[in-house]
Scaffold this motif. Structure first.
Motif, PDB file in Angstrom:
ATOM      1  N   ALA A 156      34.726  31.962  41.118  1.00 25.92           N
ATOM      2  CA  ALA A 156      34.232  32.162  39.538  1.00 25.92           C
ATOM      3  C   ALA A 156      35.597  32.388  38.700  1.00 25.92           C
ATOM      4  N   LEU A 157      35.562  31.595  37.494  1.00 26.95           N
ATOM      5  CA  LEU A 157      36.767  31.896  36.755  1.00 26.95           C
ATOM      6  C   LEU A 157      36.270  32.567  35.389  1.00 26.95           C
ATOM      7  N   ALA A 158      36.949  33.464  34.888  1.00 25.60           N
ATOM      8  CA  ALA A 158      36.491  33.992  33.661  1.00 25.60           C
ATOM      9  C   ALA A 158      37.611  35.122  33.041  1.00 25.60           C
ATOM     10  N   GLY A 159      37.439  35.414  31.829  1.00 23.30           N
ATOM     11  CA  GLY A 159      38.307  36.537  31.467  1.00 23.30           C
ATOM     12  C   GLY A 159      38.317  37.635  32.255  1.00 23.30           C
ATOM     13  N   GLU A 160      39.377  38.476  32.143  1.00 28.75           N
ATOM     14  CA  GLU A 160      39.551  39.519  33.223  1.00 28.75           C
ATOM     15  C   GLU A 160      38.387  40.637  33.054  1.00 28.75           C
ATOM     16  N   GLN A 163      45.585  33.458  35.967  1.00 24.70           N
ATOM     17  CA  GLN A 163      45.981  34.670  36.667  1.00 24.70           C
ATOM     18  C   GLN A 163      45.014  34.906  37.515  1.00 24.70           C
ATOM     19  N   PRO A 164      45.505  35.751  38.760  1.00 20.98           N
ATOM     20  CA  PRO A 164      44.620  36.058  39.663  1.00 20.98           C
ATOM     21  C   PRO A 164      43.471  36.901  39.332  1.00 20.98           C
ATOM     22  N   GLU A 165      43.856  37.623  37.881  1.00 18.29           N
ATOM     23  CA  GLU A 165      42.788  38.554  37.456  1.00 18.29           C
ATOM     24  C   GLU A 165      41.552  37.765  36.918  1.00 18.29           C
ATOM     25  N   ASN A 166      41.820  36.330  36.659  1.00 15.79           N
ATOM     26  CA  ASN A 166      40.762  35.442  36.278  1.00 15.79           C
ATOM     27  C   ASN A 166      39.873  35.032  37.479  1.00 15.79           C
ATOM     28  N   VAL A 167      39.846  35.292  38.628  1.00 15.99           N
ATOM     29  CA  VAL A 167      39.408  34.759  39.626  1.00 15.99           C
ATOM     30  C   VAL A 167      38.624  35.565  40.560  1.00 15.99           C
ATOM     31  N   PHE A 168      37.369  35.515  40.763  1.00 19.98           N
ATOM     32  CA  PHE A 168      36.740  36.095  41.842  1.00 19.98           C
ATOM     33  C   PHE A 168      36.414  35.276  42.887  1.00 19.98           C
ATOM     34  N   ALA A 169      36.554  35.583  44.186  1.00 22.04           N
ATOM     35  CA  ALA A 169      35.937  34.560  45.250  1.00 22.04           C
ATOM     36  C   ALA A 169      34.838  35.238  45.977  1.00 22.04           C
ATOM     37  N   GLY A 170      34.163  34.292  46.722  1.00 20.97           N
ATOM     38  CA  GLY A 170      32.973  34.725  47.527  1.00 20.97           C
ATOM     39  C   GLY A 170      32.750  33.672  48.715  1.00 20.97           C
ATOM     40  N   ILE A 187      35.614  39.327  35.078  1.00 17.73           N
ATOM     41  CA  ILE A 187      36.005  39.455  36.653  1.00 17.73           C
ATOM     42  C   ILE A 187      35.837  40.891  37.461  1.00 17.73           C
ATOM     43  N   LEU A 188      36.380  41.762  36.345  1.00 18.63           N
ATOM     44  CA  LEU A 188      36.234  43.476  37.002  1.00 18.63           C
ATOM     45  C   LEU A 188      34.829  43.673  37.267  1.00 18.63           C
ATOM     46  N   GLN A 189      33.883  43.280  36.199  1.00 20.67           N
ATOM     47  CA  GLN A 189      32.519  43.353  36.448  1.00 20.67           C
ATOM     48  C   GLN A 189      31.901  42.911  37.762  1.00 20.67           C
ATOM     49  N   LEU A 190      32.155  41.745  37.906  1.00 23.35           N
ATOM     50  CA  LEU A 190      32.037  41.232  39.412  1.00 23.35           C
ATOM     51  C   LEU A 190      32.333  41.815  40.659  1.00 23.35           C
ATOM     52  N   LYS A 191      33.496  42.488  40.563  1.00 23.33           N
ATOM     53  CA  LYS A 191      34.129  43.158  41.587  1.00 23.33           C
ATOM     54  C   LYS A 191      33.468  44.534  41.863  1.00 23.33           C
ATOM     55  N   LYS A 192      33.105  44.813  40.649  1.00 21.42           N
ATOM     56  CA  LYS A 192      32.326  46.177  40.826  1.00 21.42           C
ATOM     57  C   LYS A 192      31.171  45.929  41.531  1.00 21.42           C
ATOM     58  N   GLY A 236      35.229  35.055  25.687  1.00 26.67           N
ATOM     59  CA  GLY A 236      35.070  36.126  26.605  1.00 26.67           C
ATOM     60  C   GLY A 236      33.668  36.288  27.529  1.00 26.67           C
ATOM     61  N   ASN A 237      32.848  35.460  26.937  1.00 25.43           N
ATOM     62  CA  ASN A 237      31.433  35.756  27.592  1.00 25.43           C
ATOM     63  C   ASN A 237      31.072  34.457  28.478  1.00 25.43           C
ATOM     64  N   LEU A 238      31.944  33.662  28.673  1.00 23.11           N
ATOM     65  CA  LEU A 238      32.110  32.534  29.732  1.00 23.11           C
ATOM     66  C   LEU A 238      32.439  32.576  31.014  1.00 23.11           C
ATOM     67  N   ILE A 239      31.566  32.074  31.857  1.00 27.74           N
ATOM     68  CA  ILE A 239      32.136  32.088  33.404  1.00 27.74           C
ATOM     69  C   ILE A 239      31.883  30.596  33.759  1.00 27.74           C
ATOM     70  N   ILE A 240      32.924  30.293  34.532  1.00 23.45           N
ATOM     71  CA  ILE A 240      32.698  28.987  35.113  1.00 23.45           C
ATOM     72  C   ILE A 240      32.943  29.279  36.913  1.00 23.45           C
ATOM     73  N   THR A 241      31.616  28.600  37.511  1.00 22.23           N
ATOM     74  CA  THR A 241      31.723  28.593  39.077  1.00 22.23           C
ATOM     75  C   THR A 241      31.920  27.490  39.754  1.00 22.23           C
ATOM     76  N   ARG A 242      32.891  27.616  40.817  1.00 23.99           N
ATOM     77  CA  ARG A 242      32.974  26.293  41.551  1.00 23.99           C
ATOM     78  C   ARG A 242      32.998  26.598  43.124  1.00 23.99           C
ATOM     79  N   THR A 243      32.985  25.533  43.624  1.00 21.56           N
ATOM     80  CA  THR A 243      32.714  25.606  44.975  1.00 21.56           C
ATOM     81  C   THR A 243      33.801  24.678  45.910  1.00 21.56           C
ATOM     82  N   PHE A 244      33.978  24.870  47.312  1.00 20.28           N
ATOM     83  CA  PHE A 244      34.667  24.203  48.081  1.00 20.28           C
ATOM     84  C   PHE A 244      33.717  23.352  48.850  1.00 20.28           C
TER      85      PHE A 244
END
Ligand SMILES: *Cc1c(COP(=O)(O)O)cnc(C)c1O
Length: 354
Positions: A221-225, A75-82, A228-233, A199-207
């Motif tokens: 980054a891909l992770a539980g919601e 879900q988009p809630e599982n994604v953080f882009a940068g 992801i909310l913490q990253l957006k914060k 729920g403690n796992l994060i995966i990061t990827r790059t283009f």
């Protein structure tokens, strides 16, 4: 009175590989993809409307995060882009490594981890790789303030199995575990299926590597919601408009062309295997790299000398003047023609040593 320089931050920055301006050179030093990105990006570029550049981009980069989520069945809630995975990782360091306990990462790994830990004043311990430069899972089953490692690791290219990653995520349920999958498209098993369980796992990827878009600066980054909310914060406490509207559009377009993506990766893997074989025939020792680079050392001639001799011939590889790996060069897998030129140059350099 003090001096002006008393006000400056003392820190040792990350040193990126050279970006020579010279076009008559072979560039195998920063793990870029030798092939262009999917033609979909050119099409999307043609559709960009500069008259809309007066507006700020979407701070959520929704078009991109939706495309990434759909691609991974999340879900988009599982994604953080940068802005590249470097930006995403820096946000992770700020968001998650705050317990006061030292975080853990390998002694030989992506050099930016140590730089961010210093920059953000996070305590850390570097965990030695074993004698064959492998990450040892058991070394991460102890108290810590968080864990980060790439899989495959850089600059060794060696992969860790999913069972080991599961064991690390499981044991460390009270801290955040980041698996940096910058090179996973070139080999090894992704930890994606573990996201549902941990729920403690994060995966990061790059283009930047497998999607041939280092210049566009896109990572995620891909992770539980909750994570992801913490990253957006954190992002919204620092810089809300990180990704340009162009990067958001082109990134989303690139996610759609699976066929091109797969064929480029297959070409690179084939070139990697044939180049590895030829380097072994020249007497090089190689780690078992499953990424888009090779990590090589030679008994008869020092890595530093090889690096310098190649540079004289305008072939750029990476050399790290660091304990344990100062006799290795890291060679990005280029096109077949580039690897032919590299092997020719190495053959001559080795002959001159005789
Ligand atoms: C290249 C690389 C990155 C950074 O990639 P960008 O998306 O270009 O910022 C992160 N981690 C590792 C291990 C890398 O090799």
């Amino acid at each position: 009175m003090g001096s002006l320089s008393d006000n400056f931050r003392s820190i040792k920055p990350y040193v990126p590989g050279e970006q020579p301006r010279d076009t008559e050179r072979i560039k195998l030093n920063t793990n870029e993809n030798p092939y262009p990105p999917t033609p979909m990006t050119a099409r999307e570029l043609g559709r960009l409307d500069p008259s809309a550049f007066n507006l700020y981009p979407d701070p959520e980069a929704s078009e991109l995060t939706e495309a990434i989520a759909a691609y991974h069945g999340l879900q988009p809630e599982n994604v953080f882009a940068g802005v590249g995975s470097d930006d995403v990782l820096a946000n992770c360091f700020m968001a998650f490594f705050n317990s006061g306990r030292p975080i853990l990462f390998p002694d030989i790994t992506y050099a930016f981890y140590e730089v961010w830990a210093d920059l953000f004043k996070i305590k850390y311990e570097k965990v030695p790789l074993d004698g064959e430069l492998r990450i040892v899972k058991d070394d991460y089953l102890r108290e810590n303030g968080g864990i980060i490692f790439p899989n495959p690791n850089a600059p060794t290219g060696i992969c860790m199995g999913l069972d080991d990653i599961r064991a690390i995520a499981e044991y460390n349920s009270d801290v955040v575990v980041i698996v940096d999958e910058a090179y996973i498209d070139f080999g090894g098993e992704t930890a994606l299926e573990l996201l549902k369980e941990y729920g403690n796992l994060i995966i990061t990827r790059t283009f930047s590597k497998s999607r041939s878009m280092a210049g566009m600066r896109i990572g995620y980054a891909l992770a539980g919601e909750e994570l992801i909310l913490q990253l957006k914060k954190i992002k919204n406490s620092y810089n809300s408009y990180t990704m340009s509207s162009a990067a958001i559009k082109l990134g989303a377009a690139a996610m759609a062309d699976e066929e091109y993506f797969r064929s480029t990766i297959e070409k690179i893997k084939r070139t990697r295997e044939s180049a590895a074989q030829r380097l072994r025939e020249l007497g090089f020792h190689l780690t078992n790299s499953e990424s888009n680079f090779l990590f090589a050392s030679h008994k008869k001639i020092s890595a530093k000398k090889i690096f310098e001799e190649l540079k004289k011939r305008r072939i750029y590889v990476r050399y790290f003047d660091k304990p344990r790996i100062d006799n290795y060069i890291r060679i990005t897998v280029g096109t077949d023609a580039e690897m032919d030129a590299l092997i020719d140059a190495l053959t001559r350099i080795l002959e001159d040593e005789k």
